[in-house]
Design a protein around this motif. Sequence first.
Motif, PDB file in Angstrom:
ATOM      1  N   ALA A   2       0.851  -1.175   0.000  1.00 57.59           N
ATOM      2  CA  ALA A   2       0.000   0.000   0.000  1.00 57.59           C
ATOM      3  C   ALA A   2       0.888   1.226   0.000  1.00 57.59           C
ATOM      4  O   ALA A   2       1.911   1.251   0.660  1.00 57.59           O
ATOM      5  N   GLY A   3       0.510   2.239  -0.715  1.00 54.97           N
ATOM      6  CA  GLY A   3       1.359   3.394  -0.842  1.00 54.97           C
ATOM      7  C   GLY A   3       0.997   4.556   0.058  1.00 54.97           C
ATOM      8  O   GLY A   3       1.688   5.553   0.063  1.00 54.97           O
ATOM      9  N   ALA A   4      -0.044   4.475   0.844  1.00 51.76           N
ATOM     10  CA  ALA A   4      -0.514   5.622   1.592  1.00 51.76           C
ATOM     11  C   ALA A   4       0.170   5.782   2.949  1.00 51.76           C
ATOM     12  O   ALA A   4      -0.002   6.804   3.587  1.00 51.76           O
ATOM     13  N   GLN A   5       0.931   4.811   3.405  1.00 51.38           N
ATOM     14  CA  GLN A   5       1.521   4.887   4.727  1.00 51.38           C
ATOM     15  C   GLN A   5       3.036   4.916   4.634  1.00 51.38           C
ATOM     16  O   GLN A   5       3.620   4.571   3.615  1.00 51.38           O
ATOM     17  N   THR A   6       3.689   5.293   5.730  1.00 52.24           N
ATOM     18  CA  THR A   6       5.139   5.468   5.713  1.00 52.24           C
ATOM     19  C   THR A   6       5.873   4.223   6.164  1.00 52.24           C
ATOM     20  O   THR A   6       5.316   3.364   6.838  1.00 52.24           O
ATOM     21  N   ARG A   7       7.145   4.174   5.829  1.00 54.31           N
ATOM     22  CA  ARG A   7       8.047   3.086   6.187  1.00 54.31           C
ATOM     23  C   ARG A   7       8.339   3.122   7.685  1.00 54.31           C
ATOM     24  O   ARG A   7       8.466   4.185   8.278  1.00 54.31           O
ATOM     25  N   HIS A   8       8.517   1.950   8.301  1.00 52.79           N
ATOM     26  CA  HIS A   8       8.851   1.851   9.721  1.00 52.79           C
ATOM     27  C   HIS A   8      10.337   2.113   9.913  1.00 52.79           C
ATOM     28  O   HIS A   8      11.171   1.605   9.167  1.00 52.79           O
ATOM     29  N   ASN A   9      10.689   2.888  10.930  1.00 53.08           N
ATOM     30  CA  ASN A   9      12.087   3.205  11.220  1.00 53.08           C
ATOM     31  C   ASN A   9      12.698   2.098  12.074  1.00 53.08           C
ATOM     32  O   ASN A   9      12.608   2.119  13.302  1.00 53.08           O
ATOM     33  N   THR A  10      13.322   1.106  11.452  1.00 51.45           N
ATOM     34  CA  THR A  10      13.907  -0.030  12.169  1.00 51.45           C
ATOM     35  C   THR A  10      15.206   0.337  12.866  1.00 51.45           C
ATOM     36  O   THR A  10      15.734  -0.482  13.628  1.00 51.45           O
ATOM     37  N   ASN A  11      15.720   1.543  12.654  1.00 48.88           N
ATOM     38  CA  ASN A  11      16.940   1.989  13.332  1.00 48.88           C
ATOM     39  C   ASN A  11      16.650   2.723  14.636  1.00 48.88           C
ATOM     40  O   ASN A  11      17.573   3.049  15.376  1.00 48.88           O
ATOM     41  N   ALA A  12      15.378   2.977  14.917  1.00 46.29           N
ATOM     42  CA  ALA A  12      15.010   3.687  16.146  1.00 46.29           C
ATOM     43  C   ALA A  12      15.293   2.798  17.360  1.00 46.29           C
ATOM     44  O   ALA A  12      15.292   1.572  17.256  1.00 46.29           O
ATOM     45  N   PRO A  13      15.546   3.417  18.519  1.00 47.38           N
ATOM     46  CA  PRO A  13      15.768   2.625  19.739  1.00 47.38           C
ATOM     47  C   PRO A  13      14.547   1.773  20.082  1.00 47.38           C
ATOM     48  O   PRO A  13      13.424   2.108  19.718  1.00 47.38           O
ATOM     49  N   ILE A  14      14.787   0.674  20.783  1.00 47.07           N
ATOM     50  CA  ILE A  14      13.718  -0.213  21.228  1.00 47.07           C
ATOM     51  C   ILE A  14      13.619  -0.105  22.746  1.00 47.07           C
ATOM     52  O   ILE A  14      14.577  -0.412  23.458  1.00 47.07           O
ATOM     53  N   ASP A  15      12.481   0.361  23.237  1.00 43.99           N
ATOM     54  CA  ASP A  15      12.224   0.439  24.670  1.00 43.99           C
ATOM     55  C   ASP A  15      11.514  -0.830  25.096  1.00 43.99           C
ATOM     56  O   ASP A  15      10.676  -1.361  24.352  1.00 43.99           O
ATOM     57  N   ASN A  73       4.466 -10.279  31.059  1.00 45.54           N
ATOM     58  CA  ASN A  73       3.935  -8.992  30.585  1.00 45.54           C
ATOM     59  C   ASN A  73       4.980  -8.191  29.805  1.00 45.54           C
ATOM     60  O   ASN A  73       5.173  -7.008  30.047  1.00 45.54           O
ATOM     61  N   VAL A  74       5.629  -8.845  28.877  1.00 45.84           N
ATOM     62  CA  VAL A  74       6.694  -8.210  28.114  1.00 45.84           C
ATOM     63  C   VAL A  74       6.087  -7.260  27.088  1.00 45.84           C
ATOM     64  O   VAL A  74       5.134  -7.605  26.392  1.00 45.84           O
ATOM     65  N   SER A  75       6.667  -6.064  27.020  1.00 43.61           N
ATOM     66  CA  SER A  75       6.261  -5.129  25.966  1.00 43.61           C
ATOM     67  C   SER A  75       7.493  -4.395  25.478  1.00 43.61           C
ATOM     68  O   SER A  75       8.370  -4.028  26.260  1.00 43.61           O
ATOM     69  N   VAL A  76       7.559  -4.248  24.164  1.00 47.25           N
ATOM     70  CA  VAL A  76       8.617  -3.460  23.544  1.00 47.25           C
ATOM     71  C   VAL A  76       7.965  -2.454  22.610  1.00 47.25           C
ATOM     72  O   VAL A  76       6.877  -2.690  22.086  1.00 47.25           O
ATOM     73  N   ARG A  77       8.635  -1.335  22.439  1.00 45.11           N
ATOM     74  CA  ARG A  77       8.131  -0.290  21.553  1.00 45.11           C
ATOM     75  C   ARG A  77       9.293   0.238  20.734  1.00 45.11           C
ATOM     76  O   ARG A  77      10.364   0.491  21.252  1.00 45.11           O
ATOM     77  N   GLN A  78       9.017   0.365  19.429  1.00 42.45           N
ATOM     78  CA  GLN A  78       9.964   0.994  18.517  1.00 42.45           C
ATOM     79  C   GLN A  78       9.168   1.992  17.701  1.00 42.45           C
ATOM     80  O   GLN A  78       8.357   1.595  16.863  1.00 42.45           O
ATOM     81  N   VAL A  79       9.370   3.248  17.943  1.00 41.87           N
ATOM     82  CA  VAL A  79       8.559   4.345  17.404  1.00 41.87           C
ATOM     83  C   VAL A  79       7.077   4.005  17.501  1.00 41.87           C
ATOM     84  O   VAL A  79       6.585   3.755  18.600  1.00 41.87           O
TER      85      VAL A  79
END
Length: 179
Positions: free
Chosen positions: A20-33, A53-59
Amino acid sequence: MTRPVLLALCLATAPLATTAGAQTRHNTNAPIDFAADTIELQDRANRAVLLGNVSVRQVEMSLSAARMTVNYTGQIVDGNPQVSRLDASGGVVVRRPDQTARSQFAVYDLNRRVITMIGGVSLTQGANTVNGGRLTINLDTGRAVMDGSSVRGGGSGSGNVTTAPSGRVTGTFSVPKRN
């Protein structure tokens, strides 16, 4: 420069994947919390095991599970170990803007920039749902492929097999009201 869009997955008759062309690419270089009830560092093995209860967030993307193994390369950049792969199990949920994917297991390969989810996979966007045995999401291109294939799970010799219902990809698409 696209992201997977659920509706595009199955509307095309062949192949069963598109972008799909309407959304942006994910930044895989961003830090992972990350957050978890317990963390066990295994420095000699270049990994950390997160439990409960593991959770990680990248952007804008988050991943939650009961257990996660974080593998790193052993290289330290700016005081931080370089993460190469996340292996998640137990009620895995990946959330991206407007999309949620659920499965039994997932692997986020940061080097390839690919997330592979297996075992009773469900992908939803709004009222649209697609179910299958395996979902592969390329975070660079946005291409997502869902198939109904069987996946061997568990330890060696366990023989556990998880399949999509009827071994096929199934789903429901909402239809806009027309006059």
